[in-house]
Scaffold this motif. Structure first.
Motif, mmCIF file in Angstrom:
data_model
loop_
_atom_site.group_PDB
_atom_site.id
_atom_site.type_symbol
_atom_site.label_atom_id
_atom_site.label_comp_id
_atom_site.label_asym_id
_atom_site.label_seq_id
_atom_site.Cartn_x
_atom_site.Cartn_y
_atom_site.Cartn_z
ATOM 1 N N SER A 118 -8.753 1.569 6.806
ATOM 2 C CA SER A 118 -7.566 1.184 7.191
ATOM 3 C C SER A 118 -6.439 1.193 6.237
ATOM 4 N N TYR A 119 -6.992 1.263 4.700
ATOM 5 C CA TYR A 119 -6.093 1.141 3.837
ATOM 6 C C TYR A 119 -4.994 1.984 3.749
ATOM 7 N N ASN A 120 -5.461 3.468 4.147
ATOM 8 C CA ASN A 120 -4.402 4.412 4.208
ATOM 9 C C ASN A 120 -3.392 4.254 5.304
ATOM 10 N N LYS A 121 -3.594 3.430 6.120
ATOM 11 C CA LYS A 121 -2.423 3.363 7.206
ATOM 12 C C LYS A 121 -1.174 2.566 6.913
ATOM 13 N N GLN A 122 -1.273 1.843 5.776
ATOM 14 C CA GLN A 122 -0.120 1.268 5.122
ATOM 15 C C GLN A 122 1.129 2.308 4.688
ATOM 16 N N SER A 123 2.220 1.697 4.712
ATOM 17 C CA SER A 123 3.278 2.675 4.351
ATOM 18 C C SER A 123 3.234 2.674 2.662
ATOM 19 N N LYS A 124 4.015 3.790 2.258
ATOM 20 C CA LYS A 124 3.749 3.976 0.862
ATOM 21 C C LYS A 124 4.363 2.973 0.008
ATOM 22 N N ALA A 125 5.575 2.304 0.448
ATOM 23 C CA ALA A 125 6.299 1.150 -0.454
ATOM 24 C C ALA A 125 5.178 0.081 -0.408
ATOM 25 N N ARG A 126 4.414 -0.201 0.674
ATOM 26 C CA ARG A 126 3.706 -1.521 0.690
ATOM 27 C C ARG A 126 2.312 -0.941 -0.100
ATOM 28 N N GLU A 127 1.714 0.083 0.035
ATOM 29 C CA GLU A 127 0.785 0.384 -0.929
ATOM 30 C C GLU A 127 0.704 0.364 -2.263
ATOM 31 N N ILE A 128 1.955 0.730 -2.870
ATOM 32 C CA ILE A 128 2.157 0.716 -4.245
ATOM 33 C C ILE A 128 2.302 -0.899 -4.600
ATOM 34 N N LEU A 129 2.890 -1.741 -3.688
ATOM 35 C CA LEU A 129 2.987 -3.205 -4.139
ATOM 36 C C LEU A 129 1.474 -3.813 -4.024
ATOM 37 N N VAL A 130 0.631 -3.403 -3.209
ATOM 38 C CA VAL A 130 -0.715 -3.836 -3.358
ATOM 39 C C VAL A 130 -1.440 -3.369 -4.351
ATOM 40 N N ARG A 131 -1.299 -2.077 -4.744
ATOM 41 C CA ARG A 131 -1.951 -1.605 -6.086
ATOM 42 C C ARG A 131 -1.462 -2.596 -7.193
ATOM 43 N N ALA A 132 -0.334 -2.512 -7.131
ATOM 44 C CA ALA A 132 0.376 -3.314 -8.513
ATOM 45 C C ALA A 132 -0.248 -4.775 -8.542
ATOM 46 N N ALA A 133 -0.088 -5.336 -7.318
ATOM 47 C CA ALA A 133 -0.477 -7.024 -7.375
ATOM 48 C C ALA A 133 -2.162 -7.020 -7.596
ATOM 49 N N VAL A 134 -2.869 -6.130 -7.017
ATOM 50 C CA VAL A 134 -4.552 -6.076 -7.466
ATOM 51 C C VAL A 134 -4.481 -5.913 -9.001
ATOM 52 N N VAL A 135 -3.991 -4.762 -9.323
ATOM 53 C CA VAL A 135 -4.282 -4.482 -10.925
ATOM 54 C C VAL A 135 -3.805 -5.363 -11.819
ATOM 55 N N LYS A 136 -2.526 -5.943 -11.604
ATOM 56 C CA LYS A 136 -1.736 -6.727 -12.533
ATOM 57 C C LYS A 136 -2.694 -8.251 -12.502
ATOM 58 N N THR A 137 -3.249 -8.605 -11.399
ATOM 59 C CA THR A 137 -4.174 -9.850 -11.245
ATOM 60 C C THR A 137 -5.259 -9.702 -11.907
ATOM 61 N N LEU A 138 -5.835 -8.642 -11.986
ATOM 62 C CA LEU A 138 -7.207 -8.450 -12.552
ATOM 63 C C LEU A 138 -7.300 -8.280 -13.911
ATOM 64 N N THR A 139 -6.124 -7.314 -14.371
ATOM 65 C CA THR A 139 -6.005 -7.069 -15.903
ATOM 66 C C THR A 139 -5.497 -8.218 -16.694
#
Length: 359
Positions: A118-139
């Motif tokens: 269901s991840y692919n159902k997100q809007s492009k704008a939201r998906e980029i924010l999700v990616r940024a949040a997860v990656v920045k939190t982990l790294t």
């Protein structure tokens, strides 16, 4: 009577000081013995929330203490899933962004996060924010996690060139004005000062920028922001203002304010020049660079160096580390491309689809 008045005044002053310190929003601890009377602690870890309009991220304090890297990853995901108490923000791992598993490869320092389809159902704008949040939190745990990859259902998230997308925290910004669909990204080589400040040294980065500016402008702004890598130093003053950068017939015209003429930490002014020239001339279509200061060609000189002419790439100023042992005895670090191939092969051998079937 006077002694009583003095005592009351001291008590009043103490109360005022306590109220002032309490208003600063800090945590104070009163210690016994020879230690300091007041200790101020700061939360060093955090997770990212997004605003209700889904246009920017905000980092909020969140203590993450795990016995292992895998445990820390789990705690990060747990924090990203929490519902913010502040009604102006919301968690990034909600709705269609559902994490089903995660793995960690210590050899590559890679965290792989597995999402529901269901991840692919997100809007492009939201998906980029999700990616940024997860990656920045982990790294933020940069000693243990250098890269983050996503697997959606059974399909790894791939880059435009068809290779595994290995993301780093510095690949993302916290906010983007306007539509997220207008974000561009390019791999570029930037040149900063070596540790001793006498040479230039290359740093490969991903530059993300809005479509209203060009790549050349993004490169110059990235140079002004400074390097990410340890052992590299800024070349340009952070007070430099980029007036305009444009390319015509192979010449890149770089218009800056007078702060460009200032040396950083006494470094040679040549480094100012060629950090920009060498960075820009590795972009296809640019062979020379012409500098302007506030819209006009500067007819003066800095350290005897004039900048009213056009400059070409000068690799003589670039530092190249010398080998300290025979090449056969040195284990060379793998490039990002080599890492990607290794990880893709591991995913193929382990069977991502099989992993998902065991859920």
């Amino acid at each position: 009577m006077m002694r009583k008045t003095k005592c009351l005044a001291l008590i009043f002053l103490a109360v005022c000081l306590i109220l002032v310190f309490a208003g600063c929003g800090r945590t104070f601890g009163w210690l016994e013995g020879d230690a300091e009377d007041v200790v101020t602690t700061e939360v060093t870890h955090g997770v990212y929330w997004m605003d209700l309009g889904e246009t920017k991220l905000m980092k909020v304090p969140y203590e993450i203490e795990g016995a292992s890297t895998e445990e820390m990853i789990g705690l990060c995901i747990e924090g990203l899933q929490k519902t913010p108490e502040d009604n102006a923000y919301k968690s990034v791992l909600s709705g269609d962004a559902r994490v089903v598993d995660y793995t960690y490869q210590s050899g590559n320092k890679l965290a792989t996060i597995y999402f529901d389809e269901s991840y692919n159902k997100q809007s492009k704008a939201r998906e980029i924010l999700v990616r940024a949040a997860v990656v920045k939190t982990l790294t933020q745990f940069c000693d243990e996690i250098h890269y983050v990859s996503f697997v959606i259902g059974t399909e790894p998230l791939m880059a435009k060139d068809g290779t595994l997308l290995m993301m780093r925290g510095k690949d993302f910004v916290n906010s983007i004005s306007g539509s997220m669909e207008y974000v561009r990204e390019d791999y570029v080589t930037l040149y900063f000062a070596s540790e001793d400040g006498t040479k230039l040294q290359a740093e490969d980065v991903i530059v993300k920028y809005l479509s209203r500016i060009n790549l050349e402008t993004a490169v110059v702004n990235s140079l002004i922001s400074g390097p990410f890598s340890d052992g590299l130093k800024p070349v340009l003053s952070p007070e430099i203002v980029v007036n305009k950068v444009n390319v015509k017939e192979g010449v890149c015209y770089v218009d800056l304010n007078k702060k460009f003429l200032e040396r950083v930490e006494g470094q040679s002014f040549e480094l100012n020049i060629y950090s920009i020239v060498n960075s820009l001339t590795q972009i296809a279509g640019i062979t020379r660079v012409q500098f302007l200061i506030d819209g006009v060609i500067f007819d003066g000189a800095v350290e005897g160096t004039r900048i009213d002419g056009m400059f070409e790439k000068n690799m003589a100023l670039v530092y190249r580390p010398e080998s300290k042992a025979p090449e056969s005895l040195i284990e060379l670090p793998k490039s990002d491309d080599a890492l990607k191939k290794d990880i893709e092969q591991q995913l193929k051998e382990n069977g991502v689809a099989q992993k998902q079937e065991t859920k």
